[in-house]
Motif scaffolding. Structure first.
Motif, PDB file in Angstrom:
ATOM      1  N   UNK A   5       0.829  -1.200   0.000  1.00 44.45           N
ATOM      2  CA  UNK A   5       0.000   0.000   0.000  1.00 44.45           C
ATOM      3  C   UNK A   5       0.867   1.255   0.000  1.00 44.45           C
ATOM      4  N   UNK A   6       0.926   1.882  -1.142  1.00 43.42           N
ATOM      5  CA  UNK A   6       1.700   3.115  -1.281  1.00 43.42           C
ATOM      6  C   UNK A   6       1.037   3.954  -2.368  1.00 43.42           C
ATOM      7  N   UNK A   7       0.486   5.098  -1.982  1.00 39.47           N
ATOM      8  CA  UNK A   7      -0.205   5.948  -2.944  1.00 39.47           C
ATOM      9  C   UNK A   7       0.787   6.874  -3.648  1.00 39.47           C
ATOM     10  N   UNK A   8       0.580   7.066  -4.952  1.00 37.89           N
ATOM     11  CA  UNK A   8       1.429   7.970  -5.718  1.00 37.89           C
ATOM     12  C   UNK A   8       0.859   9.385  -5.692  1.00 37.89           C
ATOM     13  N   UNK A   9       1.414  10.259  -6.494  1.00 37.89           N
ATOM     14  CA  UNK A   9       0.985  11.660  -6.526  1.00 37.89           C
ATOM     15  C   UNK A   9      -0.457  11.827  -7.002  1.00 37.89           C
ATOM     16  N   UNK A  10      -0.970  10.822  -7.700  1.00 35.55           N
ATOM     17  CA  UNK A  10      -2.339  10.884  -8.223  1.00 35.55           C
ATOM     18  C   UNK A  10      -3.334  10.161  -7.308  1.00 35.55           C
ATOM     19  N   UNK A  11      -2.904   9.830  -6.084  1.00 33.80           N
ATOM     20  CA  UNK A  11      -3.734   9.126  -5.102  1.00 33.80           C
ATOM     21  C   UNK A  11      -4.101   7.725  -5.565  1.00 33.80           C
ATOM     22  N   UNK A  22      -9.313  -0.319 -12.723  1.00 37.58           N
ATOM     23  CA  UNK A  22      -7.956  -0.799 -12.488  1.00 37.58           C
ATOM     24  C   UNK A  22      -7.313  -1.234 -13.805  1.00 37.58           C
ATOM     25  N   UNK A  23      -8.038  -1.996 -14.598  1.00 36.81           N
ATOM     26  CA  UNK A  23      -7.519  -2.444 -15.892  1.00 36.81           C
ATOM     27  C   UNK A  23      -7.187  -1.241 -16.767  1.00 36.81           C
ATOM     28  N   UNK A  24      -8.082  -0.260 -16.805  1.00 34.76           N
ATOM     29  CA  UNK A  24      -7.838   0.943 -17.596  1.00 34.76           C
ATOM     30  C   UNK A  24      -6.605   1.687 -17.106  1.00 34.76           C
ATOM     31  N   UNK A  43      -3.453  -0.173  -8.057  1.00 37.01           N
ATOM     32  CA  UNK A  43      -4.026   0.894  -8.895  1.00 37.01           C
ATOM     33  C   UNK A  43      -5.402   1.383  -8.451  1.00 37.01           C
ATOM     34  N   UNK A  44      -5.748   1.144  -7.175  1.00 34.93           N
ATOM     35  CA  UNK A  44      -6.983   1.717  -6.659  1.00 34.93           C
ATOM     36  C   UNK A  44      -6.679   3.069  -6.036  1.00 34.93           C
ATOM     37  N   UNK A  45      -7.687   3.928  -6.040  1.00 31.47           N
ATOM     38  CA  UNK A  45      -7.525   5.224  -5.375  1.00 31.47           C
ATOM     39  C   UNK A  45      -7.638   5.035  -3.867  1.00 31.47           C
ATOM     40  N   UNK A  46      -7.234   6.047  -3.137  1.00 29.99           N
ATOM     41  CA  UNK A  46      -7.356   5.988  -1.684  1.00 29.99           C
ATOM     42  C   UNK A  46      -8.784   5.760  -1.240  1.00 29.99           C
ATOM     43  N   UNK A  47      -9.720   6.410  -1.904  1.00 27.27           N
ATOM     44  CA  UNK A  47     -11.144   6.232  -1.571  1.00 27.27           C
ATOM     45  C   UNK A  47     -11.592   4.813  -1.890  1.00 27.27           C
ATOM     46  N   UNK A  48     -11.194   4.293  -3.043  1.00 27.89           N
ATOM     47  CA  UNK A  48     -11.591   2.926  -3.420  1.00 27.89           C
ATOM     48  C   UNK A  48     -11.034   1.903  -2.430  1.00 27.89           C
TER      49      UNK A  48
END
Length: 64
Positions: free
Chosen positions: A17-23, A53-55, A29-34
């Motif tokens: 679990x490590x979020x990038x600059x785009x959250x 995620x696939x996209x 590849x899930x967002x923080x909210x997801x």
């Protein structure tokens, strides 16, 4: 016929679990909210996240 309540969609988390600059998580590849709301999502919402995620992986491949 299987009822929606019986369908289990596996959590796409891979334990990194490590979020990038785009959250977005760099691993799943899930967002923080997801990530935070995954357990609250119904089957259709989980399927929609899996499509995203696939996209996101496809978009990332285009960058390299």
């Amino acid at each position: 016929m299987i009822k929606e309540q019986q369908i289990q969609i596996k959590n796409p988390c891979v334990g990194v679990c490590c979020l990038d600059e785009q959250d977005l998580c760099i691993a799943c590849k899930r967002s923080g909210v997801e990530i935070a709301e995954w357990g609250l999502y119904c089957t259709e919402q989980k399927k929609a996240v899996l499509v995203k995620i696939v996209q996101r992986y496809q978009e990332a491949d285009k960058l390299f």
